[in-house]
Design a protein around this motif. Structure first.
Motif, PDB file in Angstrom:
ATOM      1  N   LEU A 222      43.655  62.599  76.724  1.00 57.21           N
ATOM      2  CA  LEU A 222      42.328  63.010  77.212  1.00 57.21           C
ATOM      3  C   LEU A 222      41.418  61.810  77.417  1.00 57.21           C
ATOM      4  O   LEU A 222      40.737  61.689  78.449  1.00 57.21           O
ATOM      5  CB  LEU A 222      41.702  63.980  76.210  1.00 57.21           C
ATOM      6  CG  LEU A 222      42.152  65.440  76.258  1.00 57.21           C
ATOM      7  CD1 LEU A 222      41.679  66.175  75.015  1.00 57.21           C
ATOM      8  CD2 LEU A 222      41.613  66.118  77.511  1.00 57.21           C
ATOM      9  N   ASN A 225      42.128  59.650  80.357  1.00 59.17           N
ATOM     10  CA  ASN A 225      41.691  60.237  81.624  1.00 59.17           C
ATOM     11  C   ASN A 225      40.184  60.199  81.824  1.00 59.17           C
ATOM     12  O   ASN A 225      39.710  60.054  82.954  1.00 59.17           O
ATOM     13  CB  ASN A 225      42.177  61.695  81.705  1.00 59.17           C
ATOM     14  CG  ASN A 225      43.612  61.807  82.180  1.00 59.17           C
ATOM     15  OD1 ASN A 225      43.912  61.536  83.335  1.00 59.17           O
ATOM     16  ND2 ASN A 225      44.495  62.175  81.278  1.00 59.17           N
ATOM     17  N   TYR A 226      39.418  60.301  80.712  1.00 57.70           N
ATOM     18  CA  TYR A 226      37.985  60.528  80.873  1.00 57.70           C
ATOM     19  C   TYR A 226      37.076  59.504  80.204  1.00 57.70           C
ATOM     20  O   TYR A 226      35.879  59.515  80.458  1.00 57.70           O
ATOM     21  CB  TYR A 226      37.635  61.930  80.335  1.00 57.70           C
ATOM     22  CG  TYR A 226      38.325  63.036  81.073  1.00 57.70           C
ATOM     23  CD1 TYR A 226      37.989  63.329  82.396  1.00 57.70           C
ATOM     24  CD2 TYR A 226      39.334  63.783  80.467  1.00 57.70           C
ATOM     25  CE1 TYR A 226      38.630  64.343  83.082  1.00 57.70           C
ATOM     26  CE2 TYR A 226      39.980  64.798  81.145  1.00 57.70           C
ATOM     27  CZ  TYR A 226      39.618  65.071  82.458  1.00 57.70           C
ATOM     28  OH  TYR A 226      40.259  66.072  83.139  1.00 57.70           O
ATOM     29  N   HIS A 227      37.606  58.645  79.357  1.00 59.06           N
ATOM     30  CA  HIS A 227      36.718  57.686  78.682  1.00 59.06           C
ATOM     31  C   HIS A 227      36.264  56.614  79.679  1.00 59.06           C
ATOM     32  O   HIS A 227      37.080  56.040  80.410  1.00 59.06           O
ATOM     33  CB  HIS A 227      37.440  57.038  77.500  1.00 59.06           C
ATOM     34  CG  HIS A 227      36.506  56.383  76.525  1.00 59.06           C
ATOM     35  ND1 HIS A 227      35.921  55.158  76.772  1.00 59.06           N
ATOM     36  CD2 HIS A 227      36.047  56.783  75.309  1.00 59.06           C
ATOM     37  CE1 HIS A 227      35.150  54.828  75.740  1.00 59.06           C
ATOM     38  NE2 HIS A 227      35.210  55.803  74.842  1.00 59.06           N
ATOM     39  N   ALA A 231      38.247  53.908  82.295  1.00 57.31           N
ATOM     40  CA  ALA A 231      38.061  53.992  83.745  1.00 57.31           C
ATOM     41  C   ALA A 231      37.855  52.613  84.364  1.00 57.31           C
ATOM     42  O   ALA A 231      38.290  52.354  85.486  1.00 57.31           O
ATOM     43  CB  ALA A 231      36.882  54.900  84.068  1.00 57.31           C
TER      44      ALA A 231
END
Length: 452
Positions: A222, A225-227, A231
């Motif tokens: 998770l 993918n989203y931190h 990114a």
């Protein structure tokens, strides 16, 4: 590079094979309490190979319908499935159902199949996902994959799985039948017998631990993918279902050109249609053959005879070789993080060295229960060192091949995972009849060495 991203990549890789590796090390506690007994390892080998239907489906989808399969969704599903299956094992692994007039561990076998499907499919989904991150993080992923074997082994050692104490016992020979006579005589001989010590905590607790490790893998995925920190570590371009989106500025670039700049000049002619064209088809075939061979040896062939090769030298030699070989895997990945030597010639040389040492280990297994130097302490040292060097060299080869194929693109990593599973399948097909059907290997007694 971000330390957080390295940590998350490691934890993500750890979830790849932690469930099945954990199940294998827990066998000494499981086997005495189920009707299948020591036939269970044979059943597990068959179930794991049947679970290759998962990688086969994903590979065919990538080949015939590229971009149609939502790669991220598949990873979420298999990690969640692994978490739930491990958790349910803690409750139902001892439950039996009468099948064909005999009790069978149906719940254990069914849940094991799901775990095997999760782990086998991870080989062909986790690796391509790492294309979303910079190349350096792929090596960290391999470290986590190595930890997936090391961590359960350490927990099993703490648990006390398979710990044997050799105690004195007496065996009465030629004892007379007339027990009423006081002058009856018997010849007594003394020998050592193996007594397995009770575990420090139950198998249920161990399965809950495996479920927690899969949950950690899910959280790591998770965050990957989203931190926002992760990114910023993404290379140029975004991926959707395994296909890289190209902006107008880089539409004419090949998918992996930014990754290949240090290794292939822009004006270099393509040697083949594979990936970026940096390697000819002969070289690609050479890489994949080595990959299949190395995974067959390290995943199935030699592990299936580890007890035969080590147990004649004593219980300590067996546990030390199992533990140190588990340490050698992530250690090889850690070395590759700083010294990624991509030479195909060097890769071949390491494969020959590792295979030669593997041949020595196989030879000792064939000679069991009386291998070379069985009565000499040097035999213990040599067999432990052989396992360490065997795993160290071939694990390094696997990582370097992964790094090379990562630069060749997303589809190359998909084929990498497929060949890994193919090599393991061929190894299992070869070893299963030798070990489980024809009983070609003989076990050594950890307490009594009866060799000249």
């Amino acid at each position: 590079m971000s330390l957080l991203t390295h940590l998350l990549a490691c934890l993500f890789g750890m979830g790849s094979w932690v469930s099945i590796n954990g199940l294998w090390v827990e066998l000494p506690l499981i086997v005495p309490k189920i009707p299948e007994g020591w036939y269970l390892p044979s059943y597990l080998s068959v179930l794991i190979q049947m679970a290759n239907i998962g990688p086969l489906f994903v590979t065919l989808m990538h080949h015939f319908r590229p971009g149609a399969l939502n790669e991220v969704a598949v990873i979420y599903v298999i990690i969640a499935l692994g978490t739930v299956a491990s958790f349910l094992l803690g409750f139902f692994w001892k439950e039996t159902v009468v099948v064909a007039g005999a009790p069978r561990s149906v719940s254990l076998l069914v849940l094991t199949f799901f775990l095997a499907a999760v782990d086998c499919t991870s080989s062909i989904t986790f690796l391509p996902f790492m294309m979303r991150l910079k190349p350096q993080y792929l090596t960290t992923y391999y470290i986590g994959e190595g930890v997936s074997g090391l961590l359960p082994a350490i927990v099993a050692l703490i648990q006390g799985v398979g710990v044997v104490h050799c105690i004195n016992s007496t065996q009465s020979l030629n004892q007379t039948l007339n027990q009423t006579l006081n002058n009856s005589s018997s010849a007594l001989t003394f020998e050592l017998s193996a007594q397995y010590q009770p575990a420090n905590f139950s198998a249920e607790v161990f399965f809950f631990f495996l479920s927690a490790m899969m949950l950690v893998c899910l959280v790591a995925f998770l965050l990957l993918n989203y931190h926002p920190t992760v990114a910023r570590e993404h290379p140029n371009g975004r991926y959707t279902n395994g296909v890289k989106e190209k902006s107008k500025k880089n539409r004419k670039w090949v998918e992996q050109k930014p990754m290949m700049e240090p290794y292939r000049p822009t004006n270099q002619r393509r040697k083949s249609s594979f990936g970026t064209g940096a390697y000819s088809w002969m070289q690609v075939s050479y890489i994949f053959v080595i990959l299949a061979w190395v995974n067959a040896l390290t995943n199935v062939v030699l592990p299936s005879v580890q007890s035969y090769s080590c147990m004649p030298y004593g219980n300590n030699a067996y546990h030390l070789s199992a533990t140190m070989s588990a340490v050698s895997n992530p250690l090889a990945c850690f070395i590759a993080l700083f010294f990624p030597i991509r030479s195909l010639l060097f890769m071949g040389a390491l494969t020959v060295i590792g295979s030669g040492i593997g041949a020595y280990i196989m030879g000792m297994a064939v000679l069991s229960p009386c291998p070379l130097l069985v009565n000499d302490s040097s035999g213990d040292v040599i067999i432990v060192l052989a396992w360490i060097i065997f795993i160290l060299t071939l694990s390094y080869v696997k990582v370097i091949i992964g790094v090379i194929l990562r630069d060749e693109g997303h589809s190359a990593l998909v084929w990498c995972g497929a060949v890994v599973q193919l090599g393991s399948l061929l190894g299992a097909v070869t070893m299963f009849p030798l070990v489980s059907v024809y009983n070609y290997f003989s076990s050594g007694d950890p307490c009594n060495t009866k060799c000249p």
